[in-house]
Motif scaffolding. Structure first.
Motif, PDB file in Angstrom:
ATOM      1  N   PRO A 155       0.732  -1.163  -0.057  1.00  0.00           N
ATOM      2  CA  PRO A 155       0.173  -0.113   0.131  1.00  0.00           C
ATOM      3  C   PRO A 155       0.986   1.326  -0.144  1.00  0.00           C
ATOM      4  O   PRO A 155       1.930   1.267   0.393  1.00  0.00           O
ATOM      5  CB  PRO A 155      -0.841  -0.157   1.385  1.00  0.00           C
ATOM      6  CG  PRO A 155       0.009  -1.020   2.099  1.00  0.00           C
ATOM      7  CD  PRO A 155       0.642  -1.932   1.115  1.00  0.00           C
ATOM      8  N   LYS A 156       0.366   2.472  -0.590  1.00  0.00           N
ATOM      9  CA  LYS A 156       0.945   3.620  -0.597  1.00  0.00           C
ATOM     10  C   LYS A 156       0.085   4.666  -0.105  1.00  0.00           C
ATOM     11  O   LYS A 156      -1.255   4.381   0.205  1.00  0.00           O
ATOM     12  CB  LYS A 156       1.550   4.062  -1.856  1.00  0.00           C
ATOM     13  CG  LYS A 156       0.481   3.922  -3.125  1.00  0.00           C
ATOM     14  CD  LYS A 156       1.214   3.997  -4.339  1.00  0.00           C
ATOM     15  CE  LYS A 156       0.253   4.357  -5.377  1.00  0.00           C
ATOM     16  NZ  LYS A 156      -0.848   2.974  -5.696  1.00  0.00           N
ATOM     17  N   SER A 157       0.454   5.947   0.076  1.00  0.00           N
ATOM     18  CA  SER A 157      -0.549   7.001   0.517  1.00  0.00           C
ATOM     19  C   SER A 157      -1.480   7.086  -0.326  1.00  0.00           C
ATOM     20  O   SER A 157      -1.321   7.320  -1.713  1.00  0.00           O
ATOM     21  CB  SER A 157       0.648   8.373   0.557  1.00  0.00           C
ATOM     22  OG  SER A 157      -0.167   9.360   0.961  1.00  0.00           O
ATOM     23  N   GLY A 158      -2.693   7.197   0.198  1.00  0.00           N
ATOM     24  CA  GLY A 158      -4.094   7.487  -0.764  1.00  0.00           C
ATOM     25  C   GLY A 158      -4.761   6.277  -0.792  1.00  0.00           C
ATOM     26  O   GLY A 158      -5.772   6.215  -0.975  1.00  0.00           O
ATOM     27  N   ASP A 159      -4.014   4.951  -0.580  1.00  0.00           N
ATOM     28  CA  ASP A 159      -4.902   3.625  -0.565  1.00  0.00           C
ATOM     29  C   ASP A 159      -5.578   3.414   0.628  1.00  0.00           C
ATOM     30  O   ASP A 159      -5.438   3.947   1.872  1.00  0.00           O
ATOM     31  CB  ASP A 159      -3.806   2.699  -0.682  1.00  0.00           C
ATOM     32  CG  ASP A 159      -3.272   2.631  -2.126  1.00  0.00           C
ATOM     33  OD1 ASP A 159      -3.690   3.123  -2.932  1.00  0.00           O
ATOM     34  OD2 ASP A 159      -2.107   2.000  -2.194  1.00  0.00           O
ATOM     35  N   THR A 160      -6.578   2.476   0.566  1.00  0.00           N
ATOM     36  CA  THR A 160      -7.296   2.184   1.718  1.00  0.00           C
ATOM     37  C   THR A 160      -6.828   0.462   2.015  1.00  0.00           C
ATOM     38  O   THR A 160      -6.631  -0.272   0.856  1.00  0.00           O
ATOM     39  CB  THR A 160      -8.847   2.114   1.231  1.00  0.00           C
ATOM     40  OG1 THR A 160      -9.251   3.347   1.368  1.00  0.00           O
ATOM     41  CG2 THR A 160      -9.678   1.424   2.534  1.00  0.00           C
ATOM     42  N   ILE A 161      -6.502   0.253   3.142  1.00  0.00           N
ATOM     43  CA  ILE A 161      -6.157  -1.115   3.262  1.00  0.00           C
ATOM     44  C   ILE A 161      -7.421  -1.734   4.092  1.00  0.00           C
ATOM     45  O   ILE A 161      -8.264  -1.516   4.718  1.00  0.00           O
ATOM     46  CB  ILE A 161      -4.889  -1.223   4.300  1.00  0.00           C
ATOM     47  CG1 ILE A 161      -5.345  -0.529   5.563  1.00  0.00           C
ATOM     48  CG2 ILE A 161      -3.976  -0.588   3.801  1.00  0.00           C
ATOM     49  CD1 ILE A 161      -4.322  -0.691   6.705  1.00  0.00           C
ATOM     50  N   SER A 162      -7.496  -3.358   4.032  1.00  0.00           N
ATOM     51  CA  SER A 162      -8.186  -4.161   4.315  1.00  0.00           C
ATOM     52  C   SER A 162      -7.465  -5.046   5.276  1.00  0.00           C
ATOM     53  O   SER A 162      -6.368  -5.919   4.735  1.00  0.00           O
ATOM     54  CB  SER A 162      -9.169  -4.836   3.272  1.00  0.00           C
ATOM     55  OG  SER A 162      -9.994  -5.805   3.994  1.00  0.00           O
ATOM     56  N   VAL A 163      -7.669  -5.197   6.650  1.00  0.00           N
ATOM     57  CA  VAL A 163      -6.744  -5.956   7.484  1.00  0.00           C
ATOM     58  C   VAL A 163      -7.571  -6.453   8.511  1.00  0.00           C
ATOM     59  O   VAL A 163      -8.850  -6.171   8.895  1.00  0.00           O
ATOM     60  CB  VAL A 163      -5.886  -5.004   8.332  1.00  0.00           C
ATOM     61  CG1 VAL A 163      -4.802  -4.165   7.154  1.00  0.00           C
ATOM     62  CG2 VAL A 163      -6.768  -3.799   9.096  1.00  0.00           C
ATOM     63  N   LYS A 164      -7.041  -7.661   9.012  1.00  0.00           N
ATOM     64  CA  LYS A 164      -7.448  -8.097  10.074  1.00  0.00           C
ATOM     65  C   LYS A 164      -6.284  -8.031  11.131  1.00  0.00           C
ATOM     66  O   LYS A 164      -5.293  -8.118  10.914  1.00  0.00           O
ATOM     67  CB  LYS A 164      -7.468  -9.858  10.101  1.00  0.00           C
ATOM     68  CG  LYS A 164      -8.714 -10.029   9.123  1.00  0.00           C
ATOM     69  CD  LYS A 164      -9.196 -11.439   9.059  1.00  0.00           C
ATOM     70  CE  LYS A 164      -8.063 -12.374   8.335  1.00  0.00           C
ATOM     71  NZ  LYS A 164      -8.422 -13.867   8.307  1.00  0.00           N
ATOM     72  N   TYR A 165      -6.818  -7.651  12.536  1.00  0.00           N
ATOM     73  CA  TYR A 165      -5.534  -7.305  13.614  1.00  0.00           C
ATOM     74  C   TYR A 165      -6.153  -7.493  15.103  1.00  0.00           C
ATOM     75  O   TYR A 165      -7.251  -7.894  15.176  1.00  0.00           O
ATOM     76  CB  TYR A 165      -4.978  -5.967  13.461  1.00  0.00           C
ATOM     77  CG  TYR A 165      -6.000  -5.010  13.604  1.00  0.00           C
ATOM     78  CD1 TYR A 165      -6.049  -4.396  15.048  1.00  0.00           C
ATOM     79  CD2 TYR A 165      -7.120  -4.504  12.780  1.00  0.00           C
ATOM     80  CE1 TYR A 165      -7.169  -3.550  15.316  1.00  0.00           C
ATOM     81  CE2 TYR A 165      -7.986  -3.654  13.076  1.00  0.00           C
ATOM     82  CZ  TYR A 165      -8.163  -3.204  14.310  1.00  0.00           C
ATOM     83  OH  TYR A 165      -9.208  -2.162  14.913  1.00  0.00           O
ATOM     84  N   LYS A 166      -5.070  -7.570  15.839  1.00  0.00           N
ATOM     85  CA  LYS A 166      -5.210  -7.681  17.303  1.00  0.00           C
ATOM     86  C   LYS A 166      -4.121  -6.685  17.851  1.00  0.00           C
ATOM     87  O   LYS A 166      -2.983  -6.977  17.489  1.00  0.00           O
ATOM     88  CB  LYS A 166      -5.043  -9.110  17.856  1.00  0.00           C
ATOM     89  CG  LYS A 166      -5.269  -9.257  19.390  1.00  0.00           C
ATOM     90  CD  LYS A 166      -5.396 -10.606  19.960  1.00  0.00           C
ATOM     91  CE  LYS A 166      -4.108 -11.367  19.732  1.00  0.00           C
ATOM     92  NZ  LYS A 166      -4.183 -12.607  20.533  1.00  0.00           N
ATOM     93  N   GLY A 167      -4.716  -6.110  18.788  1.00  0.00           N
ATOM     94  CA  GLY A 167      -3.641  -4.791  19.392  1.00  0.00           C
ATOM     95  C   GLY A 167      -3.605  -5.337  20.863  1.00  0.00           C
ATOM     96  O   GLY A 167      -4.764  -5.405  21.499  1.00  0.00           O
ATOM     97  N   THR A 168      -2.506  -5.284  21.299  1.00  0.00           N
ATOM     98  CA  THR A 168      -2.290  -5.506  22.917  1.00  0.00           C
ATOM     99  C   THR A 168      -1.252  -4.539  23.394  1.00  0.00           C
ATOM    100  O   THR A 168      -0.262  -4.164  22.553  1.00  0.00           O
ATOM    101  CB  THR A 168      -1.775  -6.967  23.267  1.00  0.00           C
ATOM    102  OG1 THR A 168      -0.506  -7.274  22.669  1.00  0.00           O
ATOM    103  CG2 THR A 168      -2.784  -8.042  22.413  1.00  0.00           C
ATOM    104  N   THR A 169      -1.262  -4.533  24.683  1.00  0.00           N
ATOM    105  CA  THR A 169       0.013  -3.631  25.369  1.00  0.00           C
ATOM    106  C   THR A 169       0.825  -4.726  25.670  1.00  0.00           C
ATOM    107  O   THR A 169       0.983  -5.911  25.621  1.00  0.00           O
ATOM    108  CB  THR A 169      -0.719  -3.404  26.739  1.00  0.00           C
ATOM    109  OG1 THR A 169      -1.472  -4.285  27.548  1.00  0.00           O
ATOM    110  CG2 THR A 169      -1.692  -2.160  26.578  1.00  0.00           C
ATOM    111  N   THR A 170       2.169  -4.191  26.175  1.00  0.00           N
ATOM    112  CA  THR A 170       3.275  -5.149  26.482  1.00  0.00           C
ATOM    113  C   THR A 170       3.042  -6.367  27.154  1.00  0.00           C
ATOM    114  O   THR A 170       3.589  -7.154  27.326  1.00  0.00           O
ATOM    115  CB  THR A 170       4.352  -4.551  26.691  1.00  0.00           C
ATOM    116  OG1 THR A 170       4.228  -3.493  27.681  1.00  0.00           O
ATOM    117  CG2 THR A 170       4.972  -3.245  25.527  1.00  0.00           C
ATOM    118  N   ASP A 171       1.902  -6.043  28.293  1.00  0.00           N
ATOM    119  CA  ASP A 171       1.683  -7.174  28.943  1.00  0.00           C
ATOM    120  C   ASP A 171       0.684  -8.253  28.573  1.00  0.00           C
ATOM    121  O   ASP A 171       0.042  -8.974  29.407  1.00  0.00           O
ATOM    122  CB  ASP A 171       1.259  -6.516  30.526  1.00  0.00           C
ATOM    123  CG  ASP A 171       0.167  -5.862  30.419  1.00  0.00           C
ATOM    124  OD1 ASP A 171      -0.516  -5.461  29.268  1.00  0.00           O
ATOM    125  OD2 ASP A 171      -0.459  -5.146  31.411  1.00  0.00           O
ATOM    126  N   GLY A 172       0.250  -7.902  27.388  1.00  0.00           N
ATOM    127  CA  GLY A 172      -0.887  -8.997  26.739  1.00  0.00           C
ATOM    128  C   GLY A 172      -2.140  -8.592  26.892  1.00  0.00           C
ATOM    129  O   GLY A 172      -2.903  -9.322  26.419  1.00  0.00           O
TER     130      GLY A 172
END
Length: 251
Positions: A155-172
């Protein structure tokens, strides 16, 4: 969750007074059931709601300004009901303004200490993480690990991304997760994501370790992402959508 900074000291003191008086009455002769008259249940419910608020307030405010004296709260409340307070209204207002200042100052000091501690902890985490096999550190300080590579154009600037993700803090602790693909304009992401996603190709699966200055910095975000927090993201890039395709998909 109670946020002291968003409630005035005046509200805190008033709620404490009402709750304390209600507790004294309940111990003596107030009896309430689900079959009680509506006005009695309303009165009791207001007291119970204030009690919940005070419970939370006492847990968080005591370490900021010390423990409030309930007998003085009761005395002030009753005197006010009888229209004969021991202090002039101007003195009361000045005292409560001073309380507001003390609470605000104490909160700011506490946040600064937490931010400094988080910054140091994040620095140590990234230093140790950089030594792990497969972890790459970019010039900006972003760290990433390739779990699986993809194919096609990044992807580059101006694009839209389709993603799956999980965000955690460093303690999980998980603060956000999307198990099904979700679309985002790349330009709207935090800096760590903007940089990291441009390293990926559709079908790729990476893990990002994002320094606080490439995430939410000193401000943090919500109750889970504290100031100066390092964030860990498990990200799968499903698709890169050019501006025209992204617009068509919205129709």
């Amino acid at each position: 969750m109670l946020t002291l900074g968003k409630k005035s000291a005046v509200a805190s003191i008033f709620a404490a007074a009402v709750f304390t008086v209600g507790a004294v009455q309940a111990a003596d002769d107030v009896k309430v059931t689900k079959d009680s008259p509506f006005t009695e249940k309303v009165s009791y419910s207001i007291g119970a709601s204030l009690g919940t608020y005070i419970n939370q307030m006492q847990k968080t405010q005591t370490d900021l300004i010390g423990e409030l004296k309930n007998d003085y709260i009761v005395a002030g409340f009753i005197d006010s009901l009888n229209d004969k307070t021991a202090l002039e209204s101007s003195d009361i207002e000045a005292t409560l303004r001073e309380l507001d200042k003390k609470v605000q100052t104490a909160l700011e000091d506490k946040m600064k200490k937490e931010a400094a501690a988080n910054l140091e902890a994040g620095k140590k985490f990234l230093e140790e993480n950089a030594k792990k096999e497969g972890v790459v550190t970019t010039a900006s300080g972003l760290q990433y690990k390739v779990i699986a590579e993809g194919k096609g154009d990044a992807p580059k600037s101006g694009d839209t991304i389709s993603v799956k993700y999980k965000g955690t803090t460093t303690d999980g602790k998980v603060f956000d997760e999307q198990k099904e693909p979700v679309d985002f304009p790349l330009a709207n992401m935090i800096p760590g994501w903007v940089e990291g996603l441009q390293l990926m190709k559709p079908g790729a699966h990476y893990e990002f370790y994002i320094p606080s200055d490439l995430a939410y910095g000193e401000a943090g975000a919500g109750d889970v992402i504290k100031p100066n927090s390092v964030l860990v993201f498990d990200v799968e890039l499903v698709e890169v959508k050019q501006p025209e395709k992204a617009a068509a998909d919205k129709k």
